[in-house]
Write a protein that holds these residues in place. Structure first.
Motif, PDB file in Angstrom:
ATOM      1  N   GLN B 250     -15.277 107.356  35.655  1.00  0.00           N
ATOM      2  CA  GLN B 250     -15.119 108.101  36.709  1.00  0.00           C
ATOM      3  C   GLN B 250     -15.590 107.518  38.117  1.00  0.00           C
ATOM      4  OE1 GLN B 250     -13.667 111.041  37.228  1.00  0.00           O
ATOM      5  NE2 GLN B 250     -13.286 111.617  35.294  1.00  0.00           N
ATOM      6  N   ILE B 251     -16.665 106.608  38.190  1.00  0.00           N
ATOM      7  CA  ILE B 251     -16.653 105.869  39.190  1.00  0.00           C
ATOM      8  C   ILE B 251     -15.672 104.925  39.702  1.00  0.00           C
ATOM      9  CG2 ILE B 251     -18.553 104.006  40.091  1.00  0.00           C
ATOM     10  CD1 ILE B 251     -20.761 105.612  38.588  1.00  0.00           C
ATOM     11  N   VAL B 252     -15.255 104.345  38.731  1.00  0.00           N
ATOM     12  CA  VAL B 252     -13.980 103.522  39.030  1.00  0.00           C
ATOM     13  C   VAL B 252     -12.947 104.005  39.449  1.00  0.00           C
ATOM     14  CG1 VAL B 252     -12.619 101.512  38.357  1.00  0.00           C
ATOM     15  CG2 VAL B 252     -14.866 101.521  37.326  1.00  0.00           C
ATOM     16  N   ARG B 253     -12.527 105.406  38.912  1.00  0.00           N
ATOM     17  CA  ARG B 253     -11.485 106.206  39.407  1.00  0.00           C
ATOM     18  C   ARG B 253     -11.829 106.622  40.726  1.00  0.00           C
ATOM     19  NH1 ARG B 253      -8.094 109.100  36.200  1.00  0.00           N
ATOM     20  NH2 ARG B 253      -7.993 108.537  33.814  1.00  0.00           N
ATOM     21  N   LEU B 254     -13.033 106.719  41.178  1.00  0.00           N
ATOM     22  CA  LEU B 254     -13.161 107.153  42.602  1.00  0.00           C
ATOM     23  C   LEU B 254     -13.102 106.233  43.577  1.00  0.00           C
ATOM     24  CD1 LEU B 254     -16.409 109.509  42.413  1.00  0.00           C
ATOM     25  CD2 LEU B 254     -14.149 110.120  42.915  1.00  0.00           C
ATOM     26  N   ILE B 255     -13.251 104.759  43.246  1.00  0.00           N
ATOM     27  CA  ILE B 255     -13.146 103.613  43.935  1.00  0.00           C
ATOM     28  C   ILE B 255     -11.769 103.514  44.061  1.00  0.00           C
ATOM     29  CG2 ILE B 255     -13.564 101.128  43.764  1.00  0.00           C
ATOM     30  CD1 ILE B 255     -15.886 101.589  42.220  1.00  0.00           C
ATOM     31  N   GLU B 256     -11.017 103.703  42.870  1.00  0.00           N
ATOM     32  CA  GLU B 256      -9.324 103.402  42.994  1.00  0.00           C
ATOM     33  C   GLU B 256      -8.930 104.407  44.019  1.00  0.00           C
ATOM     34  OE1 GLU B 256      -7.791 103.817  39.045  1.00  0.00           O
ATOM     35  OE2 GLU B 256      -7.985 101.604  38.644  1.00  0.00           O
ATOM     36  N   ARG B 257      -9.335 105.722  44.050  1.00  0.00           N
ATOM     37  CA  ARG B 257      -8.723 106.620  44.800  1.00  0.00           C
ATOM     38  C   ARG B 257      -8.967 106.121  46.444  1.00  0.00           C
ATOM     39  NH1 ARG B 257      -9.472 112.648  43.085  1.00  0.00           N
ATOM     40  NH2 ARG B 257      -8.991 111.529  40.862  1.00  0.00           N
ATOM     41  N   ALA B 258     -10.383 105.925  46.382  1.00  0.00           N
ATOM     42  CA  ALA B 258     -10.719 105.575  48.148  1.00  0.00           C
ATOM     43  C   ALA B 258      -9.903 104.156  48.493  1.00  0.00           C
ATOM     44  CB  ALA B 258     -12.098 105.450  48.156  1.00  0.00           C
ATOM     45  N   ALA B 259      -9.882 103.302  47.507  1.00  0.00           N
ATOM     46  CA  ALA B 259      -9.311 102.097  48.043  1.00  0.00           C
ATOM     47  C   ALA B 259      -7.930 101.663  47.989  1.00  0.00           C
ATOM     48  CB  ALA B 259      -9.950 100.868  47.135  1.00  0.00           C
ATOM     49  N   LEU B 260      -7.140 102.531  47.296  1.00  0.00           N
ATOM     50  CA  LEU B 260      -5.761 102.344  47.026  1.00  0.00           C
ATOM     51  C   LEU B 260      -4.984 103.378  47.464  1.00  0.00           C
ATOM     52  CD1 LEU B 260      -5.794 100.956  43.152  1.00  0.00           C
ATOM     53  CD2 LEU B 260      -6.103  99.784  45.497  1.00  0.00           C
ATOM     54  N   GLY B 261      -5.561 104.085  48.510  1.00  0.00           N
ATOM     55  CA  GLY B 261      -4.832 105.374  49.210  1.00  0.00           C
ATOM     56  C   GLY B 261      -3.426 104.985  49.677  1.00  0.00           C
ATOM     57  N   TRP B 262      -3.055 103.566  49.858  1.00  0.00           N
ATOM     58  CA  TRP B 262      -1.910 103.363  50.342  1.00  0.00           C
ATOM     59  C   TRP B 262      -0.469 103.390  49.342  1.00  0.00           C
ATOM     60  CZ3 TRP B 262       0.065  99.366  47.457  1.00  0.00           C
ATOM     61  CH2 TRP B 262      -0.745  98.390  46.712  1.00  0.00           C
ATOM     62  N   ARG B 263      -0.977 103.570  47.879  1.00  0.00           N
ATOM     63  CA  ARG B 263       0.104 103.594  46.981  1.00  0.00           C
ATOM     64  C   ARG B 263       0.668 104.919  46.884  1.00  0.00           C
ATOM     65  NH1 ARG B 263      -2.097 100.768  41.574  1.00  0.00           N
ATOM     66  NH2 ARG B 263      -3.671 102.356  41.567  1.00  0.00           N
TER      67      ARG B 263
END
Lengths: 277, 269
Positions: B250-263
């Motif tokens: 879940q933590i990595v998912r949160l990171i993905e959502r925050a860092a890859l908002g451009w997708r």
């Protein structure tokens, strides 16, 4: 160097060229793609580069953009250059404004970026992600990214080829406006004879790696497809490209059907010499 | 009839629409209910597996005595240390190999050979090299996590859109600016995929590591429980492993959502 807006730079007296190419040779494998090519571009001039696929026009543009390794021969270029490609090629993970200001070293980079976006009519999308832009918007962002560098040489590699007809017309008008406001020397690679005649003051036809024809386009602006001078130059350019106009006759009704817009350019009949992509 | 069933199904999934995270837990919770019922009805002997209620009681007991927290901290410490080393080494190797041909020639063949080795098979060797203390456990986690990070980040760096890189190269960026603004952000999605995979490997390595000569940690808790036939404690340990793995994901998912908002979002919740 003059920075004043220029309406028809081709009619001014000759200055020192801003691009000077002498004896350019580039070979890939068996043959020479560029074969002892020489070329001068005047400051503030608008030049269209036409030719069949594989004639070396893209290679010439890439050489002038310094995207290919240094070739044989002399190439003198201004320091401030910018390129717009057929695809917008924006960095997807940077917002539009950050794409425009990428690589700018000025303290007021953001203000310059916003001004450039305003000029291309994209200020309201400054904070958007590139992948959310339409094709036309993305290409305008690419134009702003080039414009913000205040280029003395603007290289356009078929920048309208992937756009729909109406968007293309708007973009052609925008490029003409930006060119007369900022007066960079423009080199436009295109397949579209009409596009060349609408925008450029000089058309270069490339064949087998060298400039086969250098045709001035002394038409008043704004230009229209129906003008007698336009039609005469169109025939001449098509002849230089080795296209028999009789064979294009079948395309004419299509043009009549879409119709010319009052005050606009009218939809070009896209006298395409040799579509490659 | 068929229409009714379809409507009912639509409703059930529709009801979780406001809590999209919940939809992921429907099946595990259902299985839990089935399990409690099976033990309660005597279908399953409590000696082979206790009921969820019994497990919960044991969990409270272990938690209240502070025993669970102590073992948990030890395990988390080992995973963190191992991950820190593994991710750093994997990242460093991927950057070296990804950003230069010479680096690739030097590192890639070796790492491609080593990655085919099941890293858990190195346990006997690690015990001989590092003894039975903390070192072999951390080393096992580090070794296991370095490879997924390396493989994904290396591929990510090499698959950044060449046309974008070419266009950006006309904008007058230095090589380091190009790497920082274009190549590394472009490789980030691949890195995060590698990180999720690495987290899974990390827990796996920890389970194996902690069952050999450990005197603390969740794995130790489970191994000693075996000697006293405490299936409830073993299952508490298993659940703790599962929850930790899920939380890490879940933590990595949160990171993905925050860092890859451009997708662009392809899957709408």
């Amino acid at each position: 160097m003059s920075h004043t807006p220029l309406r028809s730079p081709a009619r001014r007296p000759q200055q020192d060229p801003i691009v000077r190419v002498r004896g350019l040779v580039r070979s890939f494998g068996h043959g020479n793609v560029l074969d002892n090519l020489s070329l001068d571009l005047q400051p503030g001039s608008f030049t269209a580069l036409l030719g069949r696929s594989g004639c070396g026009k893209s290679t010439l543009l890439r050489t002038l953009a310094k995207l290919d390794p240094a070739p044989d021969g002399t190439v003198e270029l201004p320091d401030r250059r910018a390129v717009v490609f057929q695809e917008p090629r924006l960095v997807p993970w940077k917002r539009v404004l950050r794409n425009v200001t990428l690589g700018l070293r000025h303290a007021d980079a953001d203000a310059r970026g916003l001004a450039a976006l305003d000029e291309v009519g994209l200020l309201h999308r400054a904070n958007a992600w590139p992948l959310t832009l339409s094709g036309g918007e993305a290409q305008r962002a690419a134009l702003a990214r080039a414009l913000v560098r205040d280029p003395r040489l603007l290289l356009l590699d078929e920048p309208f080829a992937a756009l729909d007809a109406l968007t293309r017309l708007r973009m052609q008008g925008l490029v003409e406006t930006l060119w007369s406001a900022h007066a960079p020397a423009v080199l436009l690679v295109t397949h579209d004879v009409d596009e060349a005649l609408l925008l450029a003051d000089r058309a270069l036809v490339m064949a087998s790696g060298t400039i086969a024809a250098d045709i001035p386009i002394p038409l008043d602006r704004p230009r229209r497809h129906g003008d007698p001078g336009f039609i005469a130059l169109r025939s001449r350019l098509l002849a230089e490209l080795g296209v028999d106009e009789e064979h294009l006759a079948g395309r004419e009704p299509q043009r009549a059907a879409t119709g010319a817009k009052p005050g606009g350019y009218g939809l070009p009949a896209s006298a395409v010499a040799a579509p490659s992509r | 009839m068929a229409a009714t069933a379809a409507t009912a199904r639509g409703h059930r999934f529709g009801s979780t629409a406001h809590f999209p995270g919940l939809r992921r837990y429907v099946v595990p919770l259902g299985l839990l209910a089935l399990w409690q019922a099976s033990v309660g009805l005597g279908w399953i002997s409590t000696r082979s597996i206790p009921s969820p209620g019994q497990i919960l009681a044991t969990f409270w007991e272990l938690a209240a005595s502070g025993e669970l927290a102590m073992h948990l901290l030890v395990s988390l410490g080992r995973v963190s240390a191992g991950l820190a080393i593994g991710v750093s080494v994997g990242t460093l190797c991927a950057l070296t190999a990804g950003l230069s041909r010479r680096g690739e020639d030097a590192l890639d063949p070796l790492l491609q050979m080593l990655r085919t080795l099941p890293h858990l098979a190195l346990v006997p060797l690690f015990i001989l090299w590092f003894g039975i203390g903390e070192t072999p456990k951390v080393a096992l986690v580090a070794l296991g996590t370095a490879f997924p990070i390396y493989l994904n980040l290396f591929a990510g760096i090499r698959t950044v859109d060449a046309k974008v890189v070419e266009a950006v190269s006309t904008l007058g960026l230095t090589r380091w600016e190009l790497i920082a603004h274009v190549i590394l952000p472009g490789a980030l999605p691949a890195f995060l995929t590698g990180l999720r995979y690495a987290l899974g490997v990390a827990w796996l390595s920890l389970v194996v590591g902690e069952q050999i000569n450990a005197s603390s940690g969740i794995g130790y808790l489970a191994m000693t429980a075996r000697e006293f036939l405490r299936t409830d404690v073993i299952i508490v340990a298993l659940i703790v492993y599962a929850v930790l793995g899920l939380a890490a994901d879940q933590i990595v998912r949160l990171i993905e959502r925050a860092a890859l908002g451009w997708r662009p979002v392809f899957v709408k919740e």
